[in-house]
Scaffold this active site. Structure first.
Site, PDB file in Angstrom:
ATOM      1  N   ASP A 235      -6.236   3.339  -5.463  1.00  0.00           N
ATOM      2  CA  ASP A 235      -6.894   4.887  -5.529  1.00  0.00           C
ATOM      3  C   ASP A 235      -8.405   4.452  -5.531  1.00  0.00           C
ATOM      4  OD1 ASP A 235      -4.549   6.182  -5.327  1.00  0.00           O
ATOM      5  OD2 ASP A 235      -4.456   6.370  -7.755  1.00  0.00           O
ATOM      6  N   TYR A 236      -8.852   3.443  -6.145  1.00  0.00           N
ATOM      7  CA  TYR A 236     -10.351   3.214  -6.153  1.00  0.00           C
ATOM      8  C   TYR A 236     -10.667   2.657  -4.816  1.00  0.00           C
ATOM      9  CZ  TYR A 236     -14.403   0.182  -7.084  1.00  0.00           C
ATOM     10  OH  TYR A 236     -15.786  -0.078  -7.004  1.00  0.00           O
ATOM     11  N   LEU A 237     -10.140   1.719  -4.127  1.00  0.00           N
ATOM     12  CA  LEU A 237     -10.505   1.151  -2.925  1.00  0.00           C
ATOM     13  C   LEU A 237     -10.386   2.232  -1.843  1.00  0.00           C
ATOM     14  CD1 LEU A 237      -8.624  -2.330  -3.221  1.00  0.00           C
ATOM     15  CD2 LEU A 237     -11.418  -1.750  -3.296  1.00  0.00           C
TER      16      LEU A 237
END
Length: 212
Positions: free
Chosen positions: A122-124
């Site tokens: 999700d962060y990437l």
């Protein structure tokens, strides 16, 4: 001296970036922080500050005649869409309106292909979307994608390539030093690259960076 707006100035890496800029003879940092209680740290060092929340309207932060922007903000995984993605987009849009000469993005290794990551997808994905938005913005930019960050000492040496095809670590000190180098007009324009700890002096490694 060029006025550099640093988003995420109160973060661990952000503080290192701001201090390097403050010690420089070329740049003057404007530390952008989200909370009032974060201001005294910078004011005690005679560093210019501005209050700004990446989840709100931030047009006012450009009243200081900002020349360039360095985005080092992050939600620490708490709100990756709101801060890491949409907050970055909001700052990119405001930078366009204010004719910013360069936008330097602290991204992350793996942001080019988030679907292949084993963790932090999700962060990437949020970082990927912000990076692509910057590339399509028409702004001059540099996107710097370090490996896992450590608190090791400065080495002033890195390994750099558009794609390194391996994992690894790098100290926050070396990342901060690289980002400050990249702010120079003749370094890494419209370029995206990955960095890890290495054996090449930062300045030499950046000399070989080419545009996307």
């Amino acid at each position: 001296m060029e006025q550099i707006l640093v988003a995420g100035a109160n973060g661990t890496t952000g503080k290192k970036i701001v201090q390097l800029l403050h010690d420089s003879q070329y740049f003057n940092p404007i530390a952008m922080v989200r909370k009032e209680d974060e201001l005294p740290y910078f004011k005690a060092k005679n560093i210019d500050t501005v209050l700004g929340d990446l989840e709100e309207d931030i047009s006012h932060v450009f009243k200081n005649n900002i020349d360039k922007v360095l985005f080092a903000a992050g939600s620490g995984g708490k709100n990756v869409v709101g801060v890491d993605q949409e907050g970055a987009k909001r700052l990119i849009d405001a930078s366009k309106k204010n004719n910013i000469r360069k936008f330097v993005m602290l991204s992350s290794m793996g942001a080019d292909e988030p679907s292949k990551a084993e963790e932090l997808q999700d962060y990437l994905k949020a970082k990927h979307n912000a990076d692509e938005y910057l590339k399509d913005s028409g702004l001059n930019y540099a996107i710097v994608r370090p490996g896992s960050l450590t608190n090791d000492e400065l080495t002033n040496k890195i390994e750099l390539a558009r794609k390194l095809n391996k994992r690894g670590k790098i100290s926050r000190n070396d990342v901060a030093q690289t980002l400050v180098h990249v702010l120079n007009d003749d370094v890494a324009n419209k370029a995206t690259f990955e960095i890890l700890s290495g054996e090449t002096l930062i300045g030499e490694a950046l000399d070989k960076v080419s545009a996307d």
